[in-house]
Design an enzyme around this catalytic site. Structure first.
Site, PDB file in Angstrom:
ATOM      1  CG  HIS A 161      -1.200 -11.247  -7.292  1.00 35.20           C
ATOM      2  ND1 HIS A 161      -0.107 -11.013  -8.090  1.00 35.20           N
ATOM      3  CD2 HIS A 161      -0.916 -12.371  -6.594  1.00 35.20           C
ATOM      4  CE1 HIS A 161       0.783 -11.975  -7.910  1.00 35.20           C
ATOM      5  NE2 HIS A 161       0.318 -12.812  -6.989  1.00 35.20           N
ATOM      6  CB  SER A 282     -18.813  15.807  -3.205  1.00 37.43           C
ATOM      7  OG  SER A 282     -19.125  16.457  -4.428  1.00 37.43           O
ATOM      8  CE  LYS A 288     -17.427  11.198  -3.901  1.00 37.94           C
ATOM      9  NZ  LYS A 288     -16.661  10.653  -4.973  1.00 37.94           N
ATOM     10  CD  GLU A 295      -9.151  10.592  -1.199  1.00 45.21           C
ATOM     11  OE1 GLU A 295      -9.110  10.733  -2.421  1.00 45.21           O
ATOM     12  OE2 GLU A 295     -10.064  11.074  -0.493  1.00 45.21           O
TER      13      GLU A 295
END
Ligand code: ARG
Length: 466
Positions: A161, A282, A288, A295
């Protein structure tokens, strides 16, 4: 209305094809990828036609030479593909006519239809590509096994979980993916087995009235046999569907791993550091470093699953035998194949270069009362039923939480308040590595078991080396 030129099948037509129709029905822009298989199939067919005396023996060599010249022209980029010639089969046949003359070239298609021709080409193509994907999967498995071996000492929290559950070896976690990808590679191999029958000789749908030697063509092309029903053979795209399912599941496995990489590389987890060469920045936030590759693999899985659904719906309710709808089988396959190949190619070096933040993982492995099950098992070994032991340790957890303590902060007298079965020997169980090593049975996370699994994975890779 613009009209096009004479077709190879134009005998019964009095009006030329509308250009819009030509463009709409043409497949050459994508089925040119089948050129090598189309030529191999034609060479095998021509050779057999000569051997069976269905065409003059003297025509065979010119046909083969012409086809080989076309292969060179395509590979060197000289070949002029034409939409008016619809697909790869007719582009090649038409060029063959220019090279060897229409009389000889016109004999090649004896006893053959584009329906069994395309079924053959696609089978050959898929088989070859599946083998390539299998090799990429095995390369990736090797990277996982190597990583598991170098990081064998790293302990991490195992999750259920997404909540801390029990400590496991990081290597054990990697080897879970090894099992998934082993199954994926084996599924691709299974799919190849069912593609191992040559459809050539099925003609348009009914077979052929020529004395074709189907077996010899099959053998020449590396098949182990021939298909048994001509109607089925020209309309069967099961192999495409299976391959697309296999690709889909493989991608889904990759997305599970990628999701973890995204989580683990966040500041909140900080379990791993992906190499700069596999991340991007970024345009506005200077700090970043984004895990774009995992992804994007996650994102691209949709195209592969979409391709599977696309093909299934194309096949749904199609009456026997060939229908033009089936030309829609190729683009989803090509797109899915490119996505899977691209994803596997980039995963291997990314994992190879990934840094494992051992201390962070180890610290986290001990947090969240991750050894609670060990303590319950300890009480069971001292005679308490498991359910009661579970309740005792649950109380200890609640006590620690209320007082902001962890298990190792508690003294033996404090433990004894929860159960008089506790003794000093409890303290060798409280560290995560003890909990890990206690799982010492086949398939468990104990170091000794994981080391054995690494060994077995290496043997497996040796045995399958393609
Ligand atoms: N380009 C076609 C396809 O991929 C080849 C088969 C065409 N057959 C036909 N009867 N029109 O399906």
């Amino acid at each position: 209305m613009k009209k096009s030129t004479q077709k190879l099948w134009g005998g019964r037509f009095s009006a030329p094809t509308d250009e819009l129709v030509e463009e709409f029905t043409a497949s050459i822009n994508f089925d040119k990828r089948l050129y090598a298989e189309d030529i191999a199939g034609s060479i095998a067919h021509a050779t057999m036609l000569g051997r069976q005396k269905i065409i003059p023996a003297t025509d065979v060599q010119p046909l083969i030479d012409g086809l080989e010249q076309i292969r060179n022209e395509i590979e060197s980029g000289e070949f002029a593909f034409s939409i008016a010639l619809e697909d790869i089969h007719m582009n090649i046949e038409s060029r063959l006519g220019e090279i060897v003359g229409p009389e000889i070239a016109g004999r090649l298609h004896t006893g053959r239809s584009r329906n069994d021709q395309v079924a053959l080409d696609f089978r050959l193509y898929i088989r070859r590509q599946l083998l390539n994907v299998e090799e990429l999967v095995y390369d990736f498995i090797k990277v996982l096994v190597d990583k598991a071996e170098t990081e064998i000492d790293v302990i991490m929290p195992g999750f259920t979980h997404l909540q801390q559950a029990q400590p496991v070896l990081f290597a054990h976690h990697l080897l879970a993916y090894v099992e998934m990808f082993k199954r994926d590679a084996e599924r691709l191999g299974d799919c190849r087995k069912r593609l191992d029958y040559s459809p050539l000789g099925s003609g348009a749908l009914a077979g052929s009235s020529f004395a074709l030697d189907r077996e010899s063509v099959a053998r020449d092309l590396g098949f182990s046999g021939v298909t048994a029903n001509s109607l089925d053979a020209v309309s069967d795209r099961d192999g495409v569907a299976e391959a697309l399912f296999d690709f889909s599941l493989l991608m889904i496995h990759l997305t599970r791993f990628c999701e973890e990489l995204v989580l683990w590389s966040s500041v909140q987890f900080n379990f791993i550091t992906l190499s700069d060469s596999f991340c991007t920045g970024s345009s506005i936030m200077p700090q970043k470093k984004n895990p774009d590759v995992p992804e994007l693999i996650r994102g691209k899985s949709g195209r592969v699953v979409g391709s599977l659904v696309n093909l299934l719906i194309t096949l749904k309710s199609l009456p026997l035998a060939y229908n033009k709808d089936m030309q829609e089988d190729k683009e989803p396959f090509f797109d899915a194949l490119d996505t899977v190949v691209g994803s596997l190619r980039i995963m291997a070096p990314m994992i190879n270069e990934m840094r494992v933040n051992k201390e962070v993982m180890a610290r986290q492995a001990g947090a969240g009362f991750s050894t609670a099950t060990e303590i319950a098992d300890y009480l069971v070994r001292k005679g308490l039923p498991f359910r009661s032991a579970h309740a005792v340790v649950g109380k200890a957890v609640a006590f620690c939480e209320a007082h902001n303590l962890i298990f190792t902060d508690l003294s033996i007298s404090q433990w004894l308040e929860f159960s008089d079965l506790f003794a000093e020997d409890l303290f060798v169980l409280l560290s995560p590595i003890d909990a890990v090593d206690a799982k010492d049975l086949y398939g468990g996370t104990a170091r000794i078991q994981v080391a054995e699994q690494i060994e077995l994975a290496r043997k497996y890779l040796d045995s399958v080396k393609v």
